[in-house]
Design a protein around this motif. Structure first.
Motif, PDB file in Angstrom:
ATOM      1  N   GLY A   1       9.897   3.259  -5.071  1.00 39.97           N
ATOM      2  CA  GLY A   1       9.580   4.459  -5.840  1.00 39.97           C
ATOM      3  C   GLY A   1       8.091   4.614  -6.074  1.00 39.97           C
ATOM      4  O   GLY A   1       7.538   5.717  -5.947  1.00 39.97           O
ATOM      5  N   ILE A   2       7.435   3.514  -6.420  1.00 40.60           N
ATOM      6  CA  ILE A   2       5.979   3.560  -6.635  1.00 40.60           C
ATOM      7  C   ILE A   2       5.265   3.929  -5.337  1.00 40.60           C
ATOM      8  O   ILE A   2       4.332   4.753  -5.335  1.00 40.60           O
ATOM      9  CB  ILE A   2       5.462   2.203  -7.153  1.00 40.60           C
ATOM     10  CG1 ILE A   2       6.132   1.855  -8.505  1.00 40.60           C
ATOM     11  CG2 ILE A   2       3.951   2.225  -7.300  1.00 40.60           C
ATOM     12  CD1 ILE A   2       5.904   2.876  -9.583  1.00 40.60           C
ATOM     13  N   TYR A   3       5.704   3.333  -4.235  1.00 43.63           N
ATOM     14  CA  TYR A   3       5.145   3.657  -2.917  1.00 43.63           C
ATOM     15  C   TYR A   3       5.303   5.151  -2.634  1.00 43.63           C
ATOM     16  O   TYR A   3       4.385   5.821  -2.153  1.00 43.63           O
ATOM     17  CB  TYR A   3       5.874   2.821  -1.854  1.00 43.63           C
ATOM     18  CG  TYR A   3       5.399   3.023  -0.437  1.00 43.63           C
ATOM     19  CD1 TYR A   3       4.452   2.174   0.116  1.00 43.63           C
ATOM     20  CD2 TYR A   3       5.913   4.050   0.365  1.00 43.63           C
ATOM     21  CE1 TYR A   3       4.017   2.341   1.427  1.00 43.63           C
ATOM     22  CE2 TYR A   3       5.492   4.218   1.661  1.00 43.63           C
ATOM     23  CZ  TYR A   3       4.552   3.365   2.194  1.00 43.63           C
ATOM     24  OH  TYR A   3       4.123   3.541   3.480  1.00 43.63           O
ATOM     25  N   GLY A   4       6.488   5.675  -2.975  1.00 45.32           N
ATOM     26  CA  GLY A   4       6.742   7.095  -2.753  1.00 45.32           C
ATOM     27  C   GLY A   4       5.872   7.987  -3.616  1.00 45.32           C
ATOM     28  O   GLY A   4       5.396   9.029  -3.154  1.00 45.32           O
ATOM     29  N   LEU A   5       5.651   7.606  -4.866  1.00 45.21           N
ATOM     30  CA  LEU A   5       4.806   8.407  -5.754  1.00 45.21           C
ATOM     31  C   LEU A   5       3.362   8.442  -5.262  1.00 45.21           C
ATOM     32  O   LEU A   5       2.695   9.480  -5.319  1.00 45.21           O
ATOM     33  CB  LEU A   5       4.872   7.854  -7.178  1.00 45.21           C
ATOM     34  CG  LEU A   5       6.198   8.078  -7.915  1.00 45.21           C
ATOM     35  CD1 LEU A   5       6.186   7.356  -9.261  1.00 45.21           C
ATOM     36  CD2 LEU A   5       6.472   9.564  -8.115  1.00 45.21           C
ATOM     37  N   ILE A   6       2.870   7.300  -4.778  1.00 44.67           N
ATOM     38  CA  ILE A   6       1.525   7.273  -4.194  1.00 44.67           C
ATOM     39  C   ILE A   6       1.468   8.204  -2.989  1.00 44.67           C
ATOM     40  O   ILE A   6       0.507   8.961  -2.803  1.00 44.67           O
ATOM     41  CB  ILE A   6       1.130   5.834  -3.785  1.00 44.67           C
ATOM     42  CG1 ILE A   6       0.978   4.951  -5.024  1.00 44.67           C
ATOM     43  CG2 ILE A   6      -0.176   5.840  -2.988  1.00 44.67           C
ATOM     44  CD1 ILE A   6       0.724   3.493  -4.696  1.00 44.67           C
ATOM     45  N   ASP A   7       2.518   8.174  -2.184  1.00 45.66           N
ATOM     46  CA  ASP A   7       2.573   9.040  -1.005  1.00 45.66           C
ATOM     47  C   ASP A   7       2.572  10.510  -1.399  1.00 45.66           C
ATOM     48  O   ASP A   7       1.952  11.343  -0.735  1.00 45.66           O
ATOM     49  CB  ASP A   7       3.826   8.705  -0.188  1.00 45.66           C
ATOM     50  CG  ASP A   7       3.853   9.437   1.145  1.00 45.66           C
ATOM     51  OD1 ASP A   7       2.828   9.456   1.822  1.00 45.66           O
ATOM     52  OD2 ASP A   7       4.914  10.000   1.478  1.00 45.66           O
ATOM     53  N   VAL A   8       3.265  10.852  -2.501  1.00 41.05           N
ATOM     54  CA  VAL A   8       3.286  12.233  -2.977  1.00 41.05           C
ATOM     55  C   VAL A   8       1.871  12.687  -3.328  1.00 41.05           C
ATOM     56  O   VAL A   8       1.418  13.768  -2.916  1.00 41.05           O
ATOM     57  CB  VAL A   8       4.208  12.379  -4.213  1.00 41.05           C
ATOM     58  CG1 VAL A   8       3.982  13.722  -4.891  1.00 41.05           C
ATOM     59  CG2 VAL A   8       5.667  12.261  -3.796  1.00 41.05           C
ATOM     60  N   VAL A   9       1.157  11.862  -4.100  1.00 40.00           N
ATOM     61  CA  VAL A   9      -0.197  12.228  -4.528  1.00 40.00           C
ATOM     62  C   VAL A   9      -1.122  12.393  -3.331  1.00 40.00           C
ATOM     63  O   VAL A   9      -1.873  13.378  -3.222  1.00 40.00           O
ATOM     64  CB  VAL A   9      -0.762  11.170  -5.499  1.00 40.00           C
ATOM     65  CG1 VAL A   9      -2.221  11.458  -5.825  1.00 40.00           C
ATOM     66  CG2 VAL A   9       0.062  11.138  -6.785  1.00 40.00           C
ATOM     67  N   MET A  10      -1.075  11.441  -2.386  1.00 41.63           N
ATOM     68  CA  MET A  10      -1.987  11.484  -1.260  1.00 41.63           C
ATOM     69  C   MET A  10      -1.614  12.599  -0.281  1.00 41.63           C
ATOM     70  O   MET A  10      -2.498  13.210   0.335  1.00 41.63           O
ATOM     71  CB  MET A  10      -2.008  10.129  -0.534  1.00 41.63           C
ATOM     72  CG  MET A  10      -2.468   8.968  -1.401  1.00 41.63           C
ATOM     73  SD  MET A  10      -3.924   9.324  -2.438  1.00 41.63           S
ATOM     74  CE  MET A  10      -5.155   9.733  -1.218  1.00 41.63           C
ATOM     75  N   THR A  11      -0.324  12.903  -0.131  1.00 42.92           N
ATOM     76  CA  THR A  11       0.067  14.019   0.727  1.00 42.92           C
ATOM     77  C   THR A  11      -0.387  15.335   0.116  1.00 42.92           C
ATOM     78  O   THR A  11      -0.810  16.252   0.830  1.00 42.92           O
ATOM     79  CB  THR A  11       1.596  14.033   0.944  1.00 42.92           C
ATOM     80  OG1 THR A  11       2.012  12.774   1.482  1.00 42.92           O
ATOM     81  CG2 THR A  11       1.998  15.130   1.911  1.00 42.92           C
TER      82      THR A  11
ATOM     83  N   MET B   1      -2.042   2.376  -0.341  1.00 39.99           N
ATOM     84  CA  MET B   1      -0.788   1.795   0.127  1.00 39.99           C
ATOM     85  C   MET B   1      -0.921   0.279   0.281  1.00 39.99           C
ATOM     86  O   MET B   1      -0.042  -0.489  -0.128  1.00 39.99           O
ATOM     87  CB  MET B   1      -0.382   2.408   1.474  1.00 39.99           C
ATOM     88  CG  MET B   1      -0.101   3.904   1.434  1.00 39.99           C
ATOM     89  SD  MET B   1       1.275   4.335   0.353  1.00 39.99           S
ATOM     90  CE  MET B   1       1.403   6.098   0.673  1.00 39.99           C
ATOM     91  N   ILE B   2      -2.025  -0.138   0.866  1.00 41.60           N
ATOM     92  CA  ILE B   2      -2.252  -1.572   1.057  1.00 41.60           C
ATOM     93  C   ILE B   2      -2.383  -2.277  -0.290  1.00 41.60           C
ATOM     94  O   ILE B   2      -1.817  -3.351  -0.515  1.00 41.60           O
ATOM     95  CB  ILE B   2      -3.511  -1.799   1.916  1.00 41.60           C
ATOM     96  CG1 ILE B   2      -3.264  -1.301   3.350  1.00 41.60           C
ATOM     97  CG2 ILE B   2      -3.901  -3.269   1.934  1.00 41.60           C
ATOM     98  CD1 ILE B   2      -4.504  -1.292   4.217  1.00 41.60           C
ATOM     99  N   GLY B   3      -3.128  -1.662  -1.225  1.00 37.46           N
ATOM    100  CA  GLY B   3      -3.305  -2.260  -2.548  1.00 37.46           C
ATOM    101  C   GLY B   3      -1.994  -2.394  -3.304  1.00 37.46           C
ATOM    102  O   GLY B   3      -1.723  -3.437  -3.922  1.00 37.46           O
ATOM    103  N   ALA B   4      -1.160  -1.350  -3.253  1.00 36.85           N
ATOM    104  CA  ALA B   4       0.135  -1.404  -3.936  1.00 36.85           C
ATOM    105  C   ALA B   4       1.023  -2.492  -3.334  1.00 36.85           C
ATOM    106  O   ALA B   4       1.725  -3.217  -4.064  1.00 36.85           O
ATOM    107  CB  ALA B   4       0.832  -0.049  -3.835  1.00 36.85           C
TER     108      ALA B   4
END
Length: 318
Positions: free
Chosen positions: A48-58, A104-107
């Motif tokens: 979920g956290i990975y997905g939220l980061i992806d939402v922000v960056m997209t 992504m790498i940091g998370a």
């Protein structure tokens, strides 16, 4: 009268595909956090956290795409944008790609540390039922989105959309790992190997983190190359080949070229040293020569920044 304005979620455009991806990413991230809390699974919560980061960056990617599109169209808004960003917005593209990959790498590294801590502390007990349900639903949704975005990008040819397709493939692979892990844990319950079950969640999380760290490395490397204005070898060779032909054809002394690729934009500066005793030419002739050079370099594009100068002083070329 029917509106001709393109849909926000038009799957045939870069902005439309990214908008669809943002909506799907947010829905999947919210579901992952909910199921992760329900199942007490750090693996699903990380998804979920990975997905939220992806939402922000997209979303940032979509914003940059729109800015680039606006800055290359001649209208009133372009004039206002150009007052502040006279060199365009191409430089934002590698920055966003680089930041996205780095986050992504940091998370993943942070989650890996937590996974190691859980393994050393006796594992983590999770509710396998909700975890398996989430894994199955995720594989179906993420695989479908990965295929859709990848096919859409065959026509669009966008680095942003390409990275987004890669992220969906990574997400689907992660969900596949979840299903194998949780399904295996379900089968081990009540057996002599039941002691392994608490270690499944952090162990698979550690494997997934290793995969997530490796996946965006290529994108980060290319983004860093663009940010540092490292000259692409192929583009430099093509520009020099064209310039040498111009020097030989028109009797110039030499040329100097400066080439960089910034996101989707090609930045080319060409300087030609002309003999001091070269016969005078009308400005329109120099413009025709610039057109000739531009055509030899390749098809004109809104994403090409081309400067061609003629001088008798070598110092102007340095």
């Amino acid at each position: 009268m029917r509106s001709t304005r393109p849909s926000r979620f038009d799957p045939t455009t870069e902005q439309g595909v990214l908008s669809l991806s943002i909506a799907a990413s947010f829905a999947m991230a919210a579901a992952a956090v909910a199921f992760g809390l329900l199942a007490n699974s750090s693996l699903i919560i990380f998804d979920g956290i990975y997905g939220l980061i992806d939402v922000v960056m997209t979303w940032l990617s979509l914003l940059v795409v729109r800015l680039i599109s606006l800055s290359t169209n001649v209208d009133a808004l372009q004039s206002r944008l150009n007052q502040r960003f006279t060199m365009g917005f191409w430089h934002l593209e590698p920055i966003v790609l680089g930041v996205s990959g780095t986050l992504m790498i940091g998370a993943a590294l942070y989650a890996a540390v937590n996974a190691v801590d859980a393994l050393m502390s006796g594992g983590r007990h999770i509710a396998l039922g909700p975890a398996i349900v989430f894994a199955v639903l995720s594989i179906i949704a993420e695989s479908a989105l990965a295929i859709f975005v990848r096919r859409a990008n065959r026509r669009i040819g966008s680095e942003f959309v390409g990275l987004d397709a890669k992220n969906w493939m990574v997400a689907a692979a992660m969900s596949g790992a979840y299903l194998l892990a949780f399904g295996g844990g379900w089968l081990l319950r009540g057996t002599e190997w039941a002691w392994v079950v608490p270690y499944i969640d952090p162990a698979i999380l550690l494997v997934v983190c290793a995969f997530v760290v490796l996946a965006p490395l290529g994108t980060v490397r290319r983004a860093l190359s663009d940010i540092l204005l490292i000259t692409p070898v192929g583009l430099q060779a093509h520009v020099d080949e064209v310039a040498r032909a111009v020097v030989a054809k028109h009797g110039f002394i030499e040329h100097r070229s400066y080439v960089a690729k910034v996101g989707r934009g090609d930045q080319i500066e060409l300087f030609f040293v002309v003999p001091e005793n070269d016969p005078p030419r009308a400005l329109v002739e120099w413009d025709r020569l610039r057109d000739e050079i531009g055509e030899a370099l390749g098809e004109e594009s809104p994403d090409r920044w081309l400067t061609i100068m003629f001088t008798t002083d070598r110092e102007w070329t340095i």
